[in-house]
Design a protein around this motif. Sequence first.
Motif, PDB file in Angstrom:
ATOM      1  N   VAL A   7       0.709   1.642  16.913  1.00 58.22           N
ATOM      2  CA  VAL A   7       1.944   0.890  17.138  1.00 58.22           C
ATOM      3  C   VAL A   7       2.582   1.382  18.432  1.00 58.22           C
ATOM      4  O   VAL A   7       2.918   2.567  18.559  1.00 58.22           O
ATOM      5  N   GLY A   8       2.739   0.487  19.388  1.00 61.99           N
ATOM      6  CA  GLY A   8       3.445   0.810  20.627  1.00 61.99           C
ATOM      7  C   GLY A   8       2.847   1.932  21.432  1.00 61.99           C
ATOM      8  O   GLY A   8       3.523   2.522  22.274  1.00 61.99           O
ATOM      9  N   HIS A   9       1.567   2.264  21.202  1.00 59.71           N
ATOM     10  CA  HIS A   9       0.919   3.390  21.870  1.00 59.71           C
ATOM     11  C   HIS A   9       1.645   4.708  21.608  1.00 59.71           C
ATOM     12  O   HIS A   9       1.526   5.650  22.393  1.00 59.71           O
ATOM     13  N   SER A  10       2.401   4.776  20.505  1.00 60.58           N
ATOM     14  CA  SER A  10       3.114   6.017  20.202  1.00 60.58           C
ATOM     15  C   SER A  10       2.957   6.466  18.755  1.00 60.58           C
ATOM     16  O   SER A  10       3.355   7.586  18.427  1.00 60.58           O
ATOM     17  N   ILE A  11       2.388   5.627  17.898  1.00 61.82           N
ATOM     18  CA  ILE A  11       2.210   5.966  16.490  1.00 61.82           C
ATOM     19  C   ILE A  11       0.804   5.554  16.065  1.00 61.82           C
ATOM     20  O   ILE A  11       0.376   4.421  16.318  1.00 61.82           O
ATOM     21  N   MET A  12       0.090   6.463  15.429  1.00 60.48           N
ATOM     22  CA  MET A  12      -1.262   6.182  14.945  1.00 60.48           C
ATOM     23  C   MET A  12      -1.241   5.890  13.452  1.00 60.48           C
ATOM     24  O   MET A  12      -0.461   6.486  12.692  1.00 60.48           O
ATOM     25  N   ILE A  13      -2.095   4.970  13.037  1.00 56.18           N
ATOM     26  CA  ILE A  13      -2.232   4.609  11.624  1.00 56.18           C
ATOM     27  C   ILE A  13      -3.672   4.884  11.202  1.00 56.18           C
ATOM     28  O   ILE A  13      -4.621   4.438  11.855  1.00 56.18           O
ATOM     29  N   TYR A  14      -3.824   5.641  10.106  1.00 55.25           N
ATOM     30  CA  TYR A  14      -5.135   6.024   9.588  1.00 55.25           C
ATOM     31  C   TYR A  14      -5.297   5.479   8.173  1.00 55.25           C
ATOM     32  O   TYR A  14      -4.331   5.231   7.449  1.00 55.25           O
ATOM     33  N   ARG A  15      -6.560   5.343   7.772  1.00 54.24           N
ATOM     34  CA  ARG A  15      -6.897   4.966   6.394  1.00 54.24           C
ATOM     35  C   ARG A  15      -7.508   6.171   5.698  1.00 54.24           C
ATOM     36  O   ARG A  15      -8.396   6.822   6.219  1.00 54.24           O
ATOM     37  N   ARG A  16      -6.994   6.451   4.481  1.00 48.07           N
ATOM     38  CA  ARG A  16      -7.559   7.516   3.658  1.00 48.07           C
ATOM     39  C   ARG A  16      -7.983   6.927   2.330  1.00 48.07           C
ATOM     40  O   ARG A  16      -7.190   6.333   1.644  1.00 48.07           O
ATOM     41  N   TYR A  65      15.946   3.159   6.287  1.00 43.98           N
ATOM     42  CA  TYR A  65      16.837   2.103   6.753  1.00 43.98           C
ATOM     43  C   TYR A  65      16.048   0.889   7.217  1.00 43.98           C
ATOM     44  O   TYR A  65      16.487  -0.248   7.062  1.00 43.98           O
ATOM     45  N   TYR A  66      14.866   1.121   7.776  1.00 48.30           N
ATOM     46  CA  TYR A  66      14.039   0.031   8.303  1.00 48.30           C
ATOM     47  C   TYR A  66      13.050  -0.492   7.261  1.00 48.30           C
ATOM     48  O   TYR A  66      12.162  -1.284   7.583  1.00 48.30           O
ATOM     49  N   GLY A  67      13.203  -0.045   6.014  1.00 52.43           N
ATOM     50  CA  GLY A  67      12.351  -0.538   4.941  1.00 52.43           C
ATOM     51  C   GLY A  67      11.042   0.198   4.804  1.00 52.43           C
ATOM     52  O   GLY A  67      10.122  -0.298   4.150  1.00 52.43           O
ATOM     53  N   ILE A  68      10.928   1.392   5.405  1.00 49.91           N
ATOM     54  CA  ILE A  68       9.705   2.188   5.296  1.00 49.91           C
ATOM     55  C   ILE A  68       9.921   3.239   4.213  1.00 49.91           C
ATOM     56  O   ILE A  68      10.686   4.191   4.389  1.00 49.91           O
ATOM     57  N   HIS A  69       9.268   3.061   3.092  1.00 51.71           N
ATOM     58  CA  HIS A  69       9.392   4.007   1.981  1.00 51.71           C
ATOM     59  C   HIS A  69       8.091   4.791   1.910  1.00 51.71           C
ATOM     60  O   HIS A  69       7.053   4.279   1.478  1.00 51.71           O
ATOM     61  N   ALA A  70       8.157   6.022   2.400  1.00 55.11           N
ATOM     62  CA  ALA A  70       6.943   6.816   2.552  1.00 55.11           C
ATOM     63  C   ALA A  70       7.203   8.240   2.119  1.00 55.11           C
ATOM     64  O   ALA A  70       8.353   8.698   2.051  1.00 55.11           O
ATOM     65  N   ALA A  71       6.121   8.959   1.846  1.00 61.44           N
ATOM     66  CA  ALA A  71       6.186  10.366   1.470  1.00 61.44           C
ATOM     67  C   ALA A  71       5.562  11.210   2.582  1.00 61.44           C
ATOM     68  O   ALA A  71       4.764  10.718   3.387  1.00 61.44           O
ATOM     69  N   ASP A  72       5.920  12.479   2.601  1.00 63.34           N
ATOM     70  CA  ASP A  72       5.384  13.416   3.592  1.00 63.34           C
ATOM     71  C   ASP A  72       4.069  13.968   3.059  1.00 63.34           C
ATOM     72  O   ASP A  72       4.045  14.641   2.023  1.00 63.34           O
ATOM     73  N   GLU A 118       0.830  -1.200   0.000  1.00 61.69           N
ATOM     74  CA  GLU A 118       0.000   0.000   0.000  1.00 61.69           C
ATOM     75  C   GLU A 118       0.863   1.249   0.000  1.00 61.69           C
ATOM     76  O   GLU A 118       2.021   1.241   0.428  1.00 61.69           O
ATOM     77  N   ARG A 119       0.273   2.353  -0.439  1.00 63.37           N
ATOM     78  CA  ARG A 119       0.964   3.636  -0.434  1.00 63.37           C
ATOM     79  C   ARG A 119       1.006   4.156   1.009  1.00 63.37           C
ATOM     80  O   ARG A 119      -0.025   4.244   1.680  1.00 63.37           O
ATOM     81  N   ILE A 120       2.209   4.513   1.469  1.00 60.53           N
ATOM     82  CA  ILE A 120       2.402   4.937   2.850  1.00 60.53           C
ATOM     83  C   ILE A 120       2.747   6.423   2.885  1.00 60.53           C
ATOM     84  O   ILE A 120       3.647   6.886   2.175  1.00 60.53           O
ATOM     85  N   TRP A 121       2.042   7.153   3.732  1.00 61.82           N
ATOM     86  CA  TRP A 121       2.334   8.555   4.011  1.00 61.82           C
ATOM     87  C   TRP A 121       2.746   8.652   5.481  1.00 61.82           C
ATOM     88  O   TRP A 121       2.072   8.119   6.356  1.00 61.82           O
ATOM     89  N   LEU A 122       3.835   9.349   5.738  1.00 60.35           N
ATOM     90  CA  LEU A 122       4.416   9.283   7.076  1.00 60.35           C
ATOM     91  C   LEU A 122       4.777  10.671   7.613  1.00 60.35           C
ATOM     92  O   LEU A 122       5.430  11.466   6.925  1.00 60.35           O
ATOM     93  N   VAL A 123       4.349  10.930   8.852  1.00 63.02           N
ATOM     94  CA  VAL A 123       4.814  12.098   9.628  1.00 63.02           C
ATOM     95  C   VAL A 123       5.432  11.514  10.899  1.00 63.02           C
ATOM     96  O   VAL A 123       4.723  11.137  11.833  1.00 63.02           O
ATOM     97  N   TYR A 124       6.754  11.435  10.908  1.00 62.79           N
ATOM     98  CA  TYR A 124       7.465  10.747  11.989  1.00 62.79           C
ATOM     99  C   TYR A 124       8.268  11.750  12.803  1.00 62.79           C
ATOM    100  O   TYR A 124       8.975  12.597  12.242  1.00 62.79           O
ATOM    101  N   LYS A 125       8.162  11.655  14.120  1.00 64.53           N
ATOM    102  CA  LYS A 125       8.922  12.513  15.016  1.00 64.53           C
ATOM    103  C   LYS A 125       9.990  11.658  15.692  1.00 64.53           C
ATOM    104  O   LYS A 125       9.687  10.845  16.573  1.00 64.53           O
ATOM    105  N   GLY A 126      11.238  11.827  15.272  1.00 62.89           N
ATOM    106  CA  GLY A 126      12.301  11.036  15.866  1.00 62.89           C
ATOM    107  C   GLY A 126      13.601  11.198  15.113  1.00 62.89           C
ATOM    108  O   GLY A 126      13.684  11.934  14.129  1.00 62.89           O
ATOM    109  N   SER A 127      14.616  10.470  15.589  1.00 62.64           N
ATOM    110  CA  SER A 127      15.944  10.562  14.990  1.00 62.64           C
ATOM    111  C   SER A 127      16.251   9.410  14.045  1.00 62.64           C
ATOM    112  O   SER A 127      17.300   9.404  13.409  1.00 62.64           O
TER     113      SER A 127
END
Length: 582
Positions: free
Chosen positions: A573-582, A526-533, A512-521
């Motif tokens: 995921v881990g009570h720290s990341i939310m996943i939504y469907r659009r 590297y972890y295989g997540i290919h996403a757009a902002d 599936e097409r992944i859109w990501l807003v990630y807060k972190g370092s």
Amino acid sequence: MAHEQHSVRAPGIPGTPTSEVSAGGATPPLPARAKAAFGSRLRAALRRPRRWPVPLLVVLLLGQSAVAMVTAAVQQTPTIDEPVYVAAAADYLHEHRLRLNPEHPPLGKLVVMAGVAVADPHYDSSYPGTQGQVGRHLLYESGNDPWRLMLWARLPVIVLTLLFGLVVLAFAREVAGPVGGLVALALYAFCPDVVAHGSLATLDIPAAGFVLTSVWLVWRARRRPWRCLPLAGAALGAAVATKMSALPAIVVLMPLAAVSVRHARGAAGRTGRRATPAECAAGAAVVALTAVAVVWAVYLAVDPRLRLASAEPVPALHGLRGRLVGLLPFPEAYRVGMRMQFGLEEHPWQGFLFGRLYTGSLWYYLPAALLVKTPLGLLALGAAGGAAVVTVRRLRPAAPYLLLPPAVLLAVAMTGSRDFGTRYAVFVPMFLAVAAACVLAARWRWGPVVTGALVVFAAVSSLRTYPAYLPYSNEAFGGPGHTRLRLHDSNVDWGQDLGRLADRLAERYRGERIWLVYKGSGVPAYYGIHAADPRRVPPSEVRGVLVVSDSSVAKARGRLAELIDSSRSIDQVGHSIMIYRR
């Protein structure tokens, strides 16, 4: 007529009387006397303290804490601050210079360096950029395995956290007895904030633990002042050489050291003389001077020439604060770090508390966050123990040692402008655990039963959040799944679940097409997540799976808020990341 005293001895057992007749009458026969002697020995054996259960319980409590911390260390990706500290540790190891992360003293990073040295990563000392960029380059662009490097960097902090558990045990045992010591250790070992930050290559647990250790040693100085006060000063110096926020502890521990000297001399006053004001002042001076010497020794250990070439700009500091920093008896590099810390305090940071997003700081933020993130059992027992220390006469001498240091440090921390998490006050649950032991020493009627129930409650509450300890909140606030509604940043989402997110996307959302807003370092690719902002394209183009870190959800405004509001929540995921469907 005189009576003759004679006895009949049992045949075959020389010297064993079966009965005796005397002027006073007859004593019990052999079976009755044997039973009485056996009963007496049995009662004595039952009264004799059994020593083996205490070490066994200590091992079990620290063992479960070690398992929890190692599990978290293995599973979590780098949090926001860790790459900077690991890079500074690698720079210390290879270059012996004070260049990266000068806003924090070196000792905590020297602890991390012990693990970095074992991992032996490739480090490019000539790489330019900010300290954050150097950290990412070390982890993801230098051919190193970030999982392995981070685990080794975290292990020394885990070991130190376990050792501080022994300090909690010893402190509480001396104040409240052996059972009280076990209660304090259990509350410490199961405290989610201690487990969460004890499993990270950061500075918060080392600084708090060194403060606790210094207070314990000043307390012990009431018996052996000139043996314990230099050790207390060394522990205090270690805290100040780890985080500058520990500096106010010097102001508290110097008077407590004088009180300890006065008490020690007063206890010996029956046979000797009482302490003079000069001796009390000497005790306070020993603590302060030893602390200063430790800070100098730490900086000299990194670079004997004390060269400073900061990779970050150093702001100017004027007025009273500038003059006070200039008077500090520490190396110039330490004073530069202080100027940088005050510069950070001037930044208009954003905070989030109970659904409210604000700019600046709230004076009550830390007490409110502690109420959310401290187990209810620990809160109740700590409050009751604090009351017992003040009201019960035989416990009252411990009151200033248990209550003043955390109160002063918390009051100072509440004036800060960075409302980022309870890690700035992680010393509070440590001292609460020691204070909680005093509930048993107070000998209240229902104290043991209530204490046991609350310790079990705290342990179950902690185990339920395993292995995701960072987003913990207690049952009164809905548990870990609801922390994001009340707090943000290192309270819930510090970038630690990027690896877990990669596994979840591969398992449930492959292709599936992944859109990501990630807060972190971490580096998602590297972890295989290919996403757009999703913030960089029109909302109409954002279709598929939208992934947003909880801190970004809490602070969402404008386009991101519109995207979240028009999406359907389907996973977390881990009570720290939310996943939504659009």
